[in-house]
Design an enzyme around this catalytic site. Structure first.
Site, PDB file in Angstrom:
ATOM      1  N   GLY A  26      61.989  36.036  18.726  1.00  0.00           N
ATOM      2  CA  GLY A  26      61.474  36.602  17.492  1.00  0.00           C
ATOM      3  C   GLY A  26      59.961  36.558  17.472  1.00  0.00           C
ATOM      4  N   GLN A  28      57.593  34.102  17.175  1.00  0.00           N
ATOM      5  CA  GLN A  28      56.944  33.185  18.107  1.00  0.00           C
ATOM      6  C   GLN A  28      57.481  33.344  19.521  1.00  0.00           C
ATOM      7  OE1 GLN A  28      54.384  31.114  17.771  1.00  0.00           O
ATOM      8  NE2 GLN A  28      54.063  31.469  15.572  1.00  0.00           N
ATOM      9  N   HIS A 107      58.189  23.121  15.616  1.00  0.00           N
ATOM     10  CA  HIS A 107      58.210  22.462  14.312  1.00  0.00           C
ATOM     11  C   HIS A 107      59.085  21.232  14.458  1.00  0.00           C
ATOM     12  CE1 HIS A 107      58.173  21.692  10.108  1.00  0.00           C
ATOM     13  NE2 HIS A 107      59.303  22.306   9.791  1.00  0.00           N
ATOM     14  N   GLU A 230      45.569  40.994  -7.120  1.00  0.00           N
ATOM     15  CA  GLU A 230      44.217  40.622  -6.696  1.00  0.00           C
ATOM     16  C   GLU A 230      44.157  39.278  -5.973  1.00  0.00           C
ATOM     17  OE1 GLU A 230      41.287  41.101  -9.748  1.00  0.00           O
ATOM     18  OE2 GLU A 230      42.007  43.097 -10.303  1.00  0.00           O
TER      19      GLU A 230
END
EC number: 1.1.1.86
Length: 336
Positions: A26, A28, A107, A230
């Site tokens: 995917g 990574q 991770h 914003e």
């Protein structure tokens, strides 16, 4: 302060003669696989049949089942979603690990919270680029890099640190710098950032601001622009140069409002709530809850997601974004 390693610190690449299996292709996965290959590493990809399998084949990789790739490799990098890793590891990776192999993560969640329990005779480390895969790949091709973290959990061979740095060097991260950490620190800070600030904190703040304006009688379209649309402008300024750059770039009126009103919104009580969030991450409460939710089929996850997607800010936003094709998402949101 964190210790940082660069290209000059990797004097011998101890993985260049090893076979590396990238499990997952995917965001990574494709970046790691291609960067490593471009740097001369022997890379195979481990997948289940599907679109990713075809894509990896198109990109010129030898693609195998996860079990086959793990059996062939000296280094196994698991780049699957956290919730899928334990099952895949137990069924397809663990039976094929050999003494002296390296088990690698991007991770630390599953190792830190004991969902993946590596054998004592393999090295275990993580290499975690601090950016999405497309950026890891693009900067590499351009001659730059995304910084990364690395940590060693288990050093069975005595050279796990050297292996971790060699891997980081292989994906190009040492060009920018690789920061040393631990599985505990990487996991807990990553989860806290997501929950208290980047995802949970920001979405709650945006919705609260929107609701405050709408409840006071202002048009929801204006509330959307001021409280959500914003936000990107401000975040981009912080991303480029920190809070200082943002404050330099906005009007003096906005900066003064920042100084006098921000601390009244994010108060000491907010920080106490953050302390509670962090404590629940540290003691495993969050991890246990998420693991149980996933195993139960994610009923609360899906119900909450559906409810959130129908919040007024989302309904208004969908209509307004039709006026702005330049902000259309790259990937259409849907059910996970």
């Amino acid at each position: 302060m964190a210790k940082v390693y660069y290209e000059k610190d990797v004097t011998v690449n101890v993985l260049k003669e090893k076979k590396v299996a990238i499990i997952g292709y995917g965001s990574q996965g494709h970046a790691h696989a291609q960067n490593l290959r471009d740097n001369g590493f022997d890379v195979v990809v481990g997948l289940r049949k599907g679109k990713s399998w075809d894509k990896a084949k198109e990109d010129g990789f030898s693609v195998y089942t996860v079990a086959e790739a793990a059996k062939k490799a000296d280094v196994v990098m698991i780049l699957l979603p956290d919730e899928l890793q334990p099952e895949v590891y137990e069924a397809e990776i663990a039976p094929n690990l050999q003494a002296g192999n390296s088990l690698v993560f991007a991770h630390g969640f599953n190792v830190h919270f004991d969902q993946v329990k590596p054998p004592v005779n393999v090295d275990v480390f993580l290499v975690a680029p601090k950016g999405p895969g497309h950026l890891v790949r693009r900067t590499f091709v351009e001659g730059g890099a995304v910084p990364a973290l690395f940590a060693v959990y288990q050093d069975a061979t005595g050279v796990a640190t050297e292996k971790a740095l060699s891997y980081a060097d292989g994906i190009g991260a040492t060009r920018a710098g690789v920061l040393e950490t631990t599985f505990k620190e990487e996991t807990e800070t990553d989860l806290f950032g997501e929950q208290a600030v980047l995802c949970g904190g920001v979405t709650a703040l945006v919705k609260a601001g929107f609701e405050t304006l709408v409840d006071a009688g202002y048009q929801p379209e204006l509330a959307y622009f001021e409280c959500l649309h914003e936000l990107k402008l401000i975040v981009d300024l912080m991303y480029e140069g920190g809070l200082e750059n943002m404050r330099y770039s906005v009007s003096d009126t906005a900066q003064w409002g920042d100084f006098v009103s921000g601390p009244r919104v994010v108060t000491e009580d907010t920080k106490k709530a953050m302390d509670t969030v962090l404590a629940e991450i540290q003691d495993g409460t969050f991890a246990r809850g998420w693991i149980a939710e996933h195993k139960a089929g994610r009923p609360n996850f899906h119900a909450t997601n559906e409810k959130e997607n129908e919040h007024e800010i989302e309904v208004v936003g969908r209509k307004l974004r039709e006026m702005m094709p330049f902000v259309q998402p790259r990937v259409k949101a849907g059910v996970k």
